[in-house]
Design an enzyme around this catalytic site. Structure first.
Site, PDB file in Angstrom:
ATOM      1  N   SER A   1       0.854  -1.367  -0.038  1.00 29.51           N
ATOM      2  CA  SER A   1      -0.039   0.015   0.038  1.00 29.51           C
ATOM      3  C   SER A   1       0.783   1.375   0.104  1.00 29.51           C
ATOM      4  CB  SER A   1      -1.190  -0.029   1.283  1.00 29.51           C
ATOM      5  OG  SER A   1      -1.803  -1.053   1.101  1.00 29.51           O
TER       6      SER A   1
ATOM      7  N   THR B   1      -5.929  -3.432   7.069  1.00 31.45           N
ATOM      8  CA  THR B   1      -5.965  -4.811   6.508  1.00 31.45           C
ATOM      9  C   THR B   1      -6.208  -5.557   7.756  1.00 31.45           C
ATOM     10  OG1 THR B   1      -4.518  -6.365   5.137  1.00 31.45           O
ATOM     11  CG2 THR B   1      -3.410  -5.018   6.890  1.00 31.45           C
TER      12      THR B   1
ATOM     13  N   LYS C   1     -10.355  -5.055  10.099  1.00 28.26           N
ATOM     14  CA  LYS C   1     -11.412  -4.496   9.363  1.00 28.26           C
ATOM     15  C   LYS C   1     -12.699  -4.554   9.916  1.00 28.26           C
ATOM     16  CE  LYS C   1      -9.243  -5.703   4.709  1.00 28.26           C
ATOM     17  NZ  LYS C   1      -9.368  -6.578   3.565  1.00 28.26           N
TER      18      LYS C   1
ATOM     19  N   ASN D   1     -12.138  -1.309   5.358  1.00 26.94           N
ATOM     20  CA  ASN D   1     -10.577  -1.284   4.780  1.00 26.94           C
ATOM     21  C   ASN D   1     -10.147   0.157   4.419  1.00 26.94           C
ATOM     22  OD1 ASN D   1     -11.773  -0.698   2.227  1.00 26.94           O
ATOM     23  ND2 ASN D   1     -10.162  -1.732   1.370  1.00 26.94           N
TER      24      ASN D   1
ATOM     25  N   ASP E   1     -12.781  -2.640  -1.429  1.00 32.87           N
ATOM     26  CA  ASP E   1     -12.417  -3.946  -1.598  1.00 32.87           C
ATOM     27  C   ASP E   1     -13.535  -4.486  -2.716  1.00 32.87           C
ATOM     28  OD1 ASP E   1      -9.979  -4.567  -0.751  1.00 32.87           O
ATOM     29  OD2 ASP E   1     -10.624  -5.364   1.154  1.00 32.87           O
TER      30      ASP E   1
ATOM     31  N   GLY F   1     -12.751 -21.032  -0.632  1.00 36.30           N
ATOM     32  CA  GLY F   1     -12.505 -20.462   0.578  1.00 36.30           C
ATOM     33  C   GLY F   1     -13.572 -19.805   1.099  1.00 36.30           C
TER      34      GLY F   1
ATOM     35  N   GLY G   1     -12.925 -17.188   4.188  1.00 41.99           N
ATOM     36  CA  GLY G   1     -12.371 -16.365   4.989  1.00 41.99           C
ATOM     37  C   GLY G   1     -13.228 -14.993   4.761  1.00 41.99           C
TER      38      GLY G   1
ATOM     39  N   ARG H   1     -14.110 -25.863   4.108  1.00 35.83           N
ATOM     40  CA  ARG H   1     -13.691 -27.032   4.959  1.00 35.83           C
ATOM     41  C   ARG H   1     -14.407 -27.344   6.079  1.00 35.83           C
ATOM     42  NH1 ARG H   1      -8.419 -28.371   3.362  1.00 35.83           N
ATOM     43  NH2 ARG H   1      -7.204 -26.671   2.226  1.00 35.83           N
TER      44      ARG H   1
ATOM     45  N   ALA I   1     -18.818 -24.656  10.267  1.00 42.27           N
ATOM     46  CA  ALA I   1     -19.184 -23.350  10.711  1.00 42.27           C
ATOM     47  C   ALA I   1     -18.697 -22.455   9.427  1.00 42.27           C
ATOM     48  CB  ALA I   1     -17.961 -23.093  11.865  1.00 42.27           C
TER      49      ALA I   1
ATOM     50  N   TYR J   1      -1.006 -11.769  -4.247  1.00 38.15           N
ATOM     51  CA  TYR J   1      -0.184 -11.150  -5.253  1.00 38.15           C
ATOM     52  C   TYR J   1       1.414 -11.372  -5.122  1.00 38.15           C
ATOM     53  CZ  TYR J   1       0.299  -7.651  -1.498  1.00 38.15           C
ATOM     54  OH  TYR J   1       0.464  -7.000  -0.373  1.00 38.15           O
TER      55      TYR J   1
END
Length: 275
Positions: A19, A64, A68, A89, A105, A128, A130, A153, A156, A217
């Site tokens: 950033s 980050t 957040k 963010n 984002d 994913g 998250g 996975r 929850a 990245y």
């Protein structure tokens, strides 16, 4: 002479953040010689104290993980986009002392996809579940007309993604991570997992893939992104997202528009190449 103005990115860990490179490149291009942008290692326990000590010279903060959600109680207002995923963010600090929270984002994801030619799709897959996955769902709510299959996975995480889908108006279908290779047949695949998690999927990329949006990245390309490109698929990377969300942050914090996208991307690419 213009008064010095400050901005920074906060998080933990933060040493890897690009950033500062992106924002400083924008300031240079815009002629904002009195502006500075730094990074600070701040965890949830230290966030309130850091924010309370900011003086009138501060224009904004980028946030980050893991800040957040933690920042929300410290703000005066939160945008609809940020509230929709309970994640801020971007904080703009106004001259009258207010703290305005936003999430760049989400529109950054949409802009990055559209820049690479990915418009409306009939279905999508998310790898994913998250924090980034919730922003991905919010972005997909704008460009995906059909179901979004999320590969998770745990039960929850599955329940969380269903909840986000209901809040965002997205038809979320839950699938087990063991079946993640099936995701690669979707017209748009969004990989939101940590480095290395999707490497085993590289061998399963189909012969004519659609679009892959891999939010990492560094390191780049990921094994999945490299295999995707080798088979002729369109790839949107984490730097694309980082640059587009930073463009929106610069515009909000400085009041100058448009922010210099090309200069910011070039600075980011050069910084990554030097690592």
């Amino acid at each position: 002479m213009p008064q010095p103005r400050r901005a920074a990115v906060l998080g933990s860990p933060i040493a890897h953040s690009l950033s500062p490179v992106l924002h400083r490149a924008a300031y240079a291009e815009l002629g904002l010689d009195s502006w500075s942008y730094d990074r600070f290692e701040v965890d949830e326990a230290g966030l309130a104290d850091f924010v309370e000590k900011l003086d009138a010279g501060w224009a904004g903060l980028s946030l980050t993980m893991p800040l957040k959600r933690a920042v929300i109680p410290l703000l005066d207002t939160v945008s609809e986009a940020a509230a929709s995923v309970e994640a801020v963010n971007t904080v703009v600090l106004t001259e009258d002392g207010r703290r305005l929270g936003d999430n760049t984002d989400i529109p950054g994801m949409v802009a990055a996809l559209r820049e690479r030619g990915a418009g409306t799709v009939e279905s999508a897959a998310v790898l994913g579940a998250g924090a980034t996955a919730s922003s991905a769902l919010a972005a997909l709510s704008q460009i995906c007309t059909g179901p979004v299959t999320t590969y998770v996975r745990s039960r929850a995480r599955a329940d969380e993604m269903r909840g986000w889908g209901e809040r965002l108006g997205v038809d979320v279908v839950i699938a087990d991570w063991a079946e993640a290779a099936r995701a690669l047949a979707a017209p748009l695949v969004v990989a939101t997992t940590p480095a290395g998690t999707t490497d085993a999927l590289a061998a399963a990329v189909p012969d004519a893939p659609g679009t892959l949006f891999d939010v990492l990245y560094d390191p780049w390309p990921t094994a999945l992104a490299a295999a995707w490109a080798d088979r002729g698929g369109a790839v949107v990377g984490g730097l694309d997202l980082l640059v587009h969300q930073a463009v929106l942050q610069v515009e909000q914090m400085t009041g100058r528009s448009p922010a210099p996208l090309a200069a910011m991307r070039a600075a980011g690419e050069a910084a990554l190449a030097a690592r």
